[in-house]
Design an enzyme around this catalytic site. Structure first.
Site, PDB file in Angstrom:
ATOM      1  N   TYR A  54      -2.178  -1.323  10.718  1.00  0.00           N
ATOM      2  CA  TYR A  54      -2.258  -1.738   9.175  1.00  0.00           C
ATOM      3  C   TYR A  54      -1.216  -1.511   8.279  1.00  0.00           C
ATOM      4  O   TYR A  54      -0.707  -2.526   7.808  1.00  0.00           O
ATOM      5  CB  TYR A  54      -3.586  -1.152   8.636  1.00  0.00           C
ATOM      6  N   LYS A 110       1.895  -3.789   6.349  1.00  0.00           N
ATOM      7  CA  LYS A 110       2.248  -4.031   5.249  1.00  0.00           C
ATOM      8  C   LYS A 110       3.934  -3.758   4.969  1.00  0.00           C
ATOM      9  O   LYS A 110       4.733  -4.473   4.484  1.00  0.00           O
ATOM     10  CB  LYS A 110       1.484  -2.868   4.343  1.00  0.00           C
ATOM     11  N   SER A 121       0.837  -1.182   0.110  1.00  0.00           N
ATOM     12  CA  SER A 121      -0.005  -0.077   0.074  1.00  0.00           C
ATOM     13  C   SER A 121       0.808   1.261  -0.061  1.00  0.00           C
ATOM     14  O   SER A 121       1.909   1.220   0.572  1.00  0.00           O
ATOM     15  CB  SER A 121      -1.012  -0.010   1.005  1.00  0.00           C
TER      16      SER A 121
HETATM   17  P1  NAD Z   1     -10.840  -7.446   0.525  1.00  0.00           P
HETATM   18  O1  NAD Z   1     -11.060  -7.344   1.820  1.00  0.00           O
HETATM   19  O2  NAD Z   1     -12.012  -7.113  -0.414  1.00  0.00           O
HETATM   20  O3  NAD Z   1     -10.188  -8.877   0.100  1.00  0.00           O
HETATM   21  C1  NAD Z   1      -9.363  -9.695   0.977  1.00  0.00           C
HETATM   22  C2  NAD Z   1      -9.758 -10.943   0.739  1.00  0.00           C
HETATM   23  O4  NAD Z   1      -8.706 -11.805   1.802  1.00  0.00           O
HETATM   24  C3  NAD Z   1     -11.079 -10.967   1.285  1.00  0.00           C
HETATM   25  O5  NAD Z   1     -11.972 -11.713   0.653  1.00  0.00           O
HETATM   26  C4  NAD Z   1     -11.043 -11.863   2.747  1.00  0.00           C
HETATM   27  O6  NAD Z   1     -12.063 -12.658   3.135  1.00  0.00           O
HETATM   28  C5  NAD Z   1      -9.517 -12.593   2.545  1.00  0.00           C
HETATM   29  N1  NAD Z   1      -9.001 -13.020   3.699  1.00  0.00           N
HETATM   30  C6  NAD Z   1      -8.435 -11.990   4.657  1.00  0.00           C
HETATM   31  N2  NAD Z   1      -7.705 -12.565   5.611  1.00  0.00           N
HETATM   32  C7  NAD Z   1      -7.701 -13.958   5.152  1.00  0.00           C
HETATM   33  C8  NAD Z   1      -6.905 -15.154   5.688  1.00  0.00           C
HETATM   34  N3  NAD Z   1      -5.920 -15.128   6.728  1.00  0.00           N
HETATM   35  N4  NAD Z   1      -7.122 -16.404   5.065  1.00  0.00           N
HETATM   36  C9  NAD Z   1      -7.805 -16.325   3.748  1.00  0.00           C
HETATM   37  N5  NAD Z   1      -8.331 -15.295   3.080  1.00  0.00           N
HETATM   38  C10 NAD Z   1      -8.389 -14.158   4.087  1.00  0.00           C
HETATM   39  O7  NAD Z   1      -9.665  -6.447   0.335  1.00  0.00           O
HETATM   40  P2  NAD Z   1      -9.254  -5.725  -1.326  1.00  0.00           P
HETATM   41  O8  NAD Z   1      -9.426  -4.256  -1.195  1.00  0.00           O
HETATM   42  O9  NAD Z   1      -9.622  -6.664  -2.255  1.00  0.00           O
HETATM   43  O10 NAD Z   1      -7.434  -5.671  -0.763  1.00  0.00           O
HETATM   44  C11 NAD Z   1      -6.782  -6.976  -1.191  1.00  0.00           C
HETATM   45  C12 NAD Z   1      -5.289  -6.539  -0.626  1.00  0.00           C
HETATM   46  O11 NAD Z   1      -4.808  -5.414  -0.957  1.00  0.00           O
HETATM   47  C13 NAD Z   1      -5.219  -6.371   0.949  1.00  0.00           C
HETATM   48  O12 NAD Z   1      -4.167  -7.097   1.523  1.00  0.00           O
HETATM   49  C14 NAD Z   1      -5.141  -4.956   1.069  1.00  0.00           C
HETATM   50  O13 NAD Z   1      -4.427  -4.653   2.426  1.00  0.00           O
HETATM   51  C15 NAD Z   1      -4.308  -4.487   0.087  1.00  0.00           C
HETATM   52  N6  NAD Z   1      -4.724  -3.087  -0.389  1.00  0.00           N
HETATM   53  C16 NAD Z   1      -5.979  -2.599  -0.614  1.00  0.00           C
HETATM   54  C17 NAD Z   1      -6.288  -1.400  -0.845  1.00  0.00           C
HETATM   55  C18 NAD Z   1      -7.613  -0.912  -0.891  1.00  0.00           C
HETATM   56  O14 NAD Z   1      -7.842   0.366  -0.770  1.00  0.00           O
HETATM   57  N7  NAD Z   1      -8.553  -1.826  -1.292  1.00  0.00           N
HETATM   58  C19 NAD Z   1      -5.182  -0.333  -0.821  1.00  0.00           C
HETATM   59  C20 NAD Z   1      -3.770  -0.669  -0.533  1.00  0.00           C
HETATM   60  C21 NAD Z   1      -3.545  -2.004  -0.370  1.00  0.00           C
HETATM   61  N1  UFG Z   2     -12.952  11.091   2.866  1.00  0.00           N
HETATM   62  C1  UFG Z   2     -14.110  12.046   3.265  1.00  0.00           C
HETATM   63  N2  UFG Z   2     -15.150  11.361   3.753  1.00  0.00           N
HETATM   64  C2  UFG Z   2     -15.359   9.978   4.076  1.00  0.00           C
HETATM   65  C3  UFG Z   2     -14.328   9.295   3.508  1.00  0.00           C
HETATM   66  C4  UFG Z   2     -13.043   9.982   2.901  1.00  0.00           C
HETATM   67  O1  UFG Z   2     -13.992  13.056   3.088  1.00  0.00           O
HETATM   68  O2  UFG Z   2     -16.303   9.677   4.011  1.00  0.00           O
HETATM   69  C5  UFG Z   2     -11.672  11.815   2.340  1.00  0.00           C
HETATM   70  C6  UFG Z   2     -10.483  11.433   3.261  1.00  0.00           C
HETATM   71  O3  UFG Z   2     -10.310  12.617   4.142  1.00  0.00           O
HETATM   72  C7  UFG Z   2      -9.326  11.535   2.165  1.00  0.00           C
HETATM   73  C8  UFG Z   2     -10.182  10.945   0.956  1.00  0.00           C
HETATM   74  O4  UFG Z   2     -11.728  11.296   1.208  1.00  0.00           O
HETATM   75  O5  UFG Z   2      -8.954  12.866   1.905  1.00  0.00           O
HETATM   76  C9  UFG Z   2      -9.970   9.528   0.663  1.00  0.00           C
HETATM   77  O6  UFG Z   2     -10.027   8.781   1.770  1.00  0.00           O
HETATM   78  P1  UFG Z   2     -10.189   7.089   1.937  1.00  0.00           P
HETATM   79  O7  UFG Z   2     -10.620   6.674   3.034  1.00  0.00           O
HETATM   80  O8  UFG Z   2     -11.166   6.625   0.659  1.00  0.00           O
HETATM   81  O9  UFG Z   2      -8.653   6.698   1.346  1.00  0.00           O
HETATM   82  P2  UFG Z   2      -7.252   6.828   2.231  1.00  0.00           P
HETATM   83  O10 UFG Z   2      -6.272   7.442   1.097  1.00  0.00           O
HETATM   84  O11 UFG Z   2      -7.445   7.885   3.388  1.00  0.00           O
HETATM   85  O12 UFG Z   2      -6.719   5.486   2.591  1.00  0.00           O
HETATM   86  C10 UFG Z   2      -6.396   4.531   1.596  1.00  0.00           C
HETATM   87  C11 UFG Z   2      -6.830   3.086   2.258  1.00  0.00           C
HETATM   88  C12 UFG Z   2      -6.026   2.748   3.449  1.00  0.00           C
HETATM   89  C13 UFG Z   2      -4.665   3.189   3.118  1.00  0.00           C
HETATM   90  C14 UFG Z   2      -4.227   4.430   2.557  1.00  0.00           C
HETATM   91  C15 UFG Z   2      -2.928   4.792   1.911  1.00  0.00           C
HETATM   92  O13 UFG Z   2      -8.106   3.039   2.540  1.00  0.00           O
HETATM   93  O14 UFG Z   2      -6.091   1.580   3.706  1.00  0.00           O
HETATM   94  O15 UFG Z   2      -5.228   4.839   1.440  1.00  0.00           O
HETATM   95  O16 UFG Z   2      -2.568   3.922   1.269  1.00  0.00           O
HETATM   96  F1  UFG Z   2      -3.791   3.124   4.346  1.00  0.00           F
END
Ligand code: NAD
Ligand code: UFG
Length: 341
Positions: free
Chosen positions: A154, A158, A129
């Protein structure tokens, strides 16, 4: 024959990014083998994936910390590579339940790497991330910038897994470890059959906005309009989940031909403010989305966006979808979500 395997283990394969990546993998001739414990996803995503791809997809409902189960899945499928999405991802929850996050995200990754070693699987692609970049940096973030000063458990999970991958790669020159640092994945598959489906009240901007647009929630709170940004609201690098998924296939192709540790940002390279996203979403749904300005959310930074030159130059990947596409596809998914698969 083992050497002909195109099998790719996809942990967290029924989740938001994993499910979209599964479609792209199949489109590019790979055979994803999904493992998910359904802690943050639903089984019906599998039916929807089968419908989109026209394939019977192999799925195991397992936790990646179940070593015996992992062993037998690897034994059966002889994967070429592993794409590791499984993880918990809610920042606030990680502050309240750090041990759960370290167990799931760090221990889970370690078990997975251990099983890969036991089965001689050399290639791993990991979902990291943008949050690993030091909090005091100014965007655009390049992969060479310092990491590790992270504001929450969190993000630290990572960072720890990244460091673990680097240390392990240093002990074996035949390993190929790819770290993908995602910025803000949004949008949905254009079929409207899969998308982001957070349980409870969403934390992130676009899923929250979508629920206000659909009438499930009353109004959007905009967290601060006094940042030094184009209009005072927070700026982020939104990337369409299908572009992100394509990035995984390209990273996989590259990983199978290379060794060592490779780190890439996956973002669009552009920053958009909360108000800009709101305006695009209003166009997509054809309605005004009620909102109010409230105070800043603790831990938020003013702006985050990627420098994507490295991934463009080395992998030839580039985003193809813009903010309007992201909002339109999100809205199509939100309207379709409840319908039978
Ligand atoms: P998500 O929660 O939709 O998908 C993760 C999946 O992993 C889920 O289906 C969950 O059931 C499964 N899971 C969790 N722990 C598990 C375990 N111990 N064993 C087996 N399955 C397990 O999340 P996502 O948005 O698809 O994110 C995927 C990956 O990308 C995550 O590692 C997340 O941290 C990373 N990531 C996501 C974002 C984002 O904004 N979505 C940003 C940066 C990084
Ligand atoms: N925001 C609002 N209202 C809301 C939600 C978000 O104004 O209800 C704003 C936040 O303040 C930010 C922007 O929208 O300025 C984006 O917010 P998000 O929560 O969608 O995303 P972030 O960038 O804050 O967080 C994401 C992931 C985190 C990760 C982070 C850095 O959700 O898991 O990016 O990679 F850690």
């Amino acid at each position: 024959m083992i050497s002909m395997s195109k099998n790719i283990i996809v942990t967290g394969g029924l989740g938001y990014i994993g499910s979209h990546s599964c479609v792209e993998l199949i489109d590019h001739g790979y055979t994803p083998i999904l493992i998910d414990n359904l802690s943050n996803s639903k089984k019906d995503v599998l039916d929807r994936l089968c419908k989109i791809t026209g394939q019977n997809i192999v799925f195991y409902e397992e936790d990646i910390r179940n070593r015996e189960a992992l062993d037998s899945i690897f034994e059966k499928h002889h994967p070429l590579s592993v794409i590791h999405f499984a993880g918990l991802k809610a920042v606030g929850e990680s502050v309240d339940q750090p041990a759960r996050y370290y167990s799931n995200n760090v221990k889970g990754s370690l078990y997975l790497i251990d099983v890969m070693k036991a089965h001689d699987v050399k290639s791993l692609i990991f979902s990291s991330s943008a949050t690993v970049y030091n909090v005091d940096l100014s965007p655009p973030f390049t992969e060479a910038m310092p990491t590790g000063q992270v504001g929450n458990p969190y993000g630290r999970t990572k960072y720890m897994v990244e460091e673990m991958m680097k240390d392990i790669a240093a002990t074996d020159a035949s390993l190929s470890m790819t770290i993908l640092r995602y910025f803000n994945p949004v949008g949905a598959h254009e079929s409207g059959l899969i998308g982001e489906d957070p349980q409870g009240i969403p934390n992130n901007l676009m899923p929250y906005m979508a629920k206000v647009a659909s009438g499930d929630l009353a109004e959007l709170s905009i967290y601060g309009d006094d940042y030094e940004t184009i209009d005072g609201t927070g700026v982020r690098d939104y990337i369409h989940v299908v572009d992100l998924a394509r990035g995984h296939v390209m990273a996989l192709d590259q990983s199978l031909k290379s060794t060592g540790v490779n780190i890439y940002n996956l973002g669009s390279g552009d920053g958009y403010s909360v108000k800009q996203v709101l305006s695009s979403y209003e166009s997509a749904c054809g309605n005004v989305i009620p909102c109010k300005i409230v105070g800043r959310r603790p831990g938020d930074i003013a702006a985050s966006y990627a420098d994507i030159k490295k991934v463009q130059n080395e992998m030839g990947w580039a985003p193809t979808k813009n903010l309007d596409d992201m909002c339109q596809d999100s809205w199509r998914w939100i309207q379709n979500r409840g319908k039978a698969s």
